[in-house]
Write a protein that holds these residues in place. Sequence first.
Motif, PDB file in Angstrom:
ATOM      1  N   ILE A 165      41.854  39.361  36.048  1.00 56.23           N
ATOM      2  CA  ILE A 165      43.180  39.077  35.437  1.00 56.23           C
ATOM      3  C   ILE A 165      44.189  38.524  36.624  1.00 56.23           C
ATOM      4  N   MET A 166      44.054  39.176  37.554  1.00 60.57           N
ATOM      5  CA  MET A 166      44.916  38.537  38.930  1.00 60.57           C
ATOM      6  C   MET A 166      44.522  37.142  39.370  1.00 60.57           C
ATOM      7  N   GLY A 167      43.122  37.105  39.380  1.00 63.38           N
ATOM      8  CA  GLY A 167      42.784  35.625  39.671  1.00 63.38           C
ATOM      9  C   GLY A 167      43.151  34.862  38.702  1.00 63.38           C
ATOM     10  N   VAL A 168      42.946  35.064  37.465  1.00 64.36           N
ATOM     11  CA  VAL A 168      43.446  33.884  36.506  1.00 64.36           C
ATOM     12  C   VAL A 168      45.054  33.740  36.332  1.00 64.36           C
ATOM     13  N   GLN A 169      45.614  34.774  36.841  1.00 67.66           N
ATOM     14  CA  GLN A 169      47.224  34.819  36.536  1.00 67.66           C
ATOM     15  C   GLN A 169      47.430  33.768  37.752  1.00 67.66           C
ATOM     16  N   MET A 170      47.058  33.828  39.024  1.00 70.20           N
ATOM     17  CA  MET A 170      47.330  33.057  40.211  1.00 70.20           C
ATOM     18  C   MET A 170      47.036  31.836  39.780  1.00 70.20           C
ATOM     19  N   GLN A 171      46.042  31.229  39.235  1.00 72.34           N
ATOM     20  CA  GLN A 171      45.811  29.875  38.752  1.00 72.34           C
ATOM     21  C   GLN A 171      46.805  29.386  37.801  1.00 72.34           C
ATOM     22  N   VAL A 172      46.953  30.136  36.837  1.00 71.66           N
ATOM     23  CA  VAL A 172      48.039  29.692  35.866  1.00 71.66           C
ATOM     24  C   VAL A 172      49.697  29.500  36.707  1.00 71.66           C
ATOM     25  N   LEU A 173      49.824  30.389  37.151  1.00 70.18           N
ATOM     26  CA  LEU A 173      51.083  30.321  37.875  1.00 70.18           C
ATOM     27  C   LEU A 173      51.445  29.044  38.736  1.00 70.18           C
ATOM     28  N   ALA A 174      50.156  28.809  39.502  1.00 69.45           N
ATOM     29  CA  ALA A 174      50.059  27.753  40.428  1.00 69.45           C
ATOM     30  C   ALA A 174      50.233  26.366  39.361  1.00 69.45           C
ATOM     31  N   GLU A 175      49.274  26.400  38.502  1.00 72.55           N
ATOM     32  CA  GLU A 175      49.607  25.244  37.482  1.00 72.55           C
ATOM     33  C   GLU A 175      50.773  24.955  36.912  1.00 72.55           C
ATOM     34  N   GLU A 181      35.809  28.114  39.846  1.00 76.23           N
ATOM     35  CA  GLU A 181      35.595  27.008  40.563  1.00 76.23           C
ATOM     36  C   GLU A 181      36.802  26.607  41.454  1.00 76.23           C
ATOM     37  N   VAL A 182      38.052  26.546  41.030  1.00 77.30           N
ATOM     38  CA  VAL A 182      39.113  26.220  42.002  1.00 77.30           C
ATOM     39  C   VAL A 182      39.416  27.045  43.272  1.00 77.30           C
ATOM     40  N   LEU A 183      39.196  28.435  43.111  1.00 76.73           N
ATOM     41  CA  LEU A 183      39.122  29.351  44.225  1.00 76.73           C
ATOM     42  C   LEU A 183      38.032  28.860  45.375  1.00 76.73           C
ATOM     43  N   THR A 184      36.727  28.609  44.590  1.00 74.62           N
ATOM     44  CA  THR A 184      35.705  28.112  45.725  1.00 74.62           C
ATOM     45  C   THR A 184      36.072  27.014  46.424  1.00 74.62           C
ATOM     46  N   ALA A 185      36.687  25.748  45.644  1.00 67.87           N
ATOM     47  CA  ALA A 185      37.096  24.782  46.263  1.00 67.87           C
ATOM     48  C   ALA A 185      38.250  24.885  47.381  1.00 67.87           C
ATOM     49  N   ALA A 186      38.999  25.879  46.929  1.00 63.18           N
ATOM     50  CA  ALA A 186      40.086  26.328  48.079  1.00 63.18           C
ATOM     51  C   ALA A 186      39.639  26.892  49.420  1.00 63.18           C
ATOM     52  N   VAL A 187      38.588  27.627  49.337  1.00 62.61           N
ATOM     53  CA  VAL A 187      37.918  28.175  50.244  1.00 62.61           C
ATOM     54  C   VAL A 187      37.315  27.293  51.396  1.00 62.61           C
ATOM     55  N   GLU A 188      36.423  26.255  50.391  1.00 66.29           N
ATOM     56  CA  GLU A 188      35.812  25.244  51.175  1.00 66.29           C
ATOM     57  C   GLU A 188      36.691  24.289  51.877  1.00 66.29           C
ATOM     58  N   ALA A 240      47.981  31.229  47.834  1.00 64.71           N
ATOM     59  CA  ALA A 240      47.784  29.693  48.379  1.00 64.71           C
ATOM     60  C   ALA A 240      46.785  28.982  47.415  1.00 64.71           C
ATOM     61  N   ILE A 241      46.508  29.561  46.386  1.00 65.25           N
ATOM     62  CA  ILE A 241      45.710  28.600  45.042  1.00 65.25           C
ATOM     63  C   ILE A 241      46.675  27.631  44.602  1.00 65.25           C
ATOM     64  N   LEU A 242      47.896  27.616  45.144  1.00 65.92           N
ATOM     65  CA  LEU A 242      48.851  26.566  44.771  1.00 65.92           C
ATOM     66  C   LEU A 242      48.726  25.139  45.685  1.00 65.92           C
ATOM     67  N   LEU A 243      48.094  25.509  46.794  1.00 64.66           N
ATOM     68  CA  LEU A 243      47.880  24.378  47.816  1.00 64.66           C
ATOM     69  C   LEU A 243      46.582  23.603  47.095  1.00 64.66           C
ATOM     70  N   GLN A 244      45.601  24.351  46.524  1.00 61.15           N
ATOM     71  CA  GLN A 244      44.688  23.743  45.901  1.00 61.15           C
ATOM     72  C   GLN A 244      44.881  22.839  44.577  1.00 61.15           C
ATOM     73  N   VAL A 245      45.632  23.636  44.092  1.00 62.23           N
ATOM     74  CA  VAL A 245      46.040  22.752  42.573  1.00 62.23           C
ATOM     75  C   VAL A 245      46.919  21.530  43.018  1.00 62.23           C
ATOM     76  N   GLU A 246      47.814  21.700  44.009  1.00 70.19           N
ATOM     77  CA  GLU A 246      48.594  20.596  44.431  1.00 70.19           C
ATOM     78  C   GLU A 246      47.756  19.457  44.950  1.00 70.19           C
ATOM     79  N   HIS A 247      46.956  19.496  45.766  1.00 62.95           N
ATOM     80  CA  HIS A 247      46.087  18.583  46.276  1.00 62.95           C
ATOM     81  C   HIS A 247      44.625  18.424  45.904  1.00 62.95           C
ATOM     82  N   GLY A 248      44.184  19.182  44.932  1.00 64.97           N
ATOM     83  CA  GLY A 248      42.856  19.399  44.685  1.00 64.97           C
ATOM     84  C   GLY A 248      42.351  18.397  43.573  1.00 64.97           C
TER      85      GLY A 248
END
Length: 290
Positions: free
Chosen positions: A178-188, A265-272, A282-290
């Motif tokens: 739930i936390m992982g999905v929440q962070m993604q939604v918040l960033a989006e 998938e987005v978290l994996t891209a962020a780690v990479e 910091a998932i926000l960084l990936q959503v901003e620039h991914g």
Amino acid sequence: MGAQRIGFLGLGAMGSGMAKRLLAAGFPVSVYNRTTAKAQALAEHGAVVAPSPGEAVAGADVVLLSLATAEVVEELLFTSGALARAGAGAVVADMSTVSPAAAQASAARVRAAGFGALDACVLGNARHAGDGELRFMIGGDESDVDKARPVLEVLAKEIVHLGPNGKGATAKIALNLIMGVQMQVLAEAVVLGEAAGLPRGRLIEMIAASGYSSPVMRFKSGVMARRAFDRPDFRLSLMRKDLRLAMDQAADLGVSLPATAASLEVLTAAVEAGHGELDCAAILLQVEHG
């Protein structure tokens, strides 16, 4: 009878906070951490800093583990030979986030060696750990929960025994996704609003104050607003690990988790992209620039 002796392995943000809390409550605590400086920082609070995992758990009544992965649990508890040095009748409470299968396998080995075993997973952050406001989700025998309860009650505002070994790990994974999905939604939401011309700070304030928010979203909204990603409360790489555990369990159970899969998938891209050691916000960084 004096306070139970505690052997503590793993002194990240959560482990350090818990160890300090137990020391303040008068428990004798021996600690070990692979990064020695983190262990030495607890010496001034009264901890005995052990040079090895075995020395840390020697004679302990309760062994607490707060480690990053099942592989580290294997290394410090079993490969090192530490388990054999625990006190007679000791209970091993593993607070690490691992798969239910790993929790069950570890518990079986601990019980076979003559000790009690709990997967004593926690909800909360480093502040909660230091203030005794964690929530414990526990798998294992009720008798072992009772043995460890005097220690756990110092750390927790809630202790829930969910059944046999593996159930605590299952609950932790279900809640962490739930936390992982929440962070993604918040960033989006932040990226969308800002791209449409909304002031970032005002938008984040509205999200945090809205009925859509949650305590963790409000907290992480502040992290995103300040872009304070280099002081991680919970590392992005660990968030990715936990969602991977959720997807693995879902595959075993034949369950579909499409939102979790997308976030992973987005978290994996962020780690990479090199963001793994930053805060999970910091998932926000990936959503901003991914």
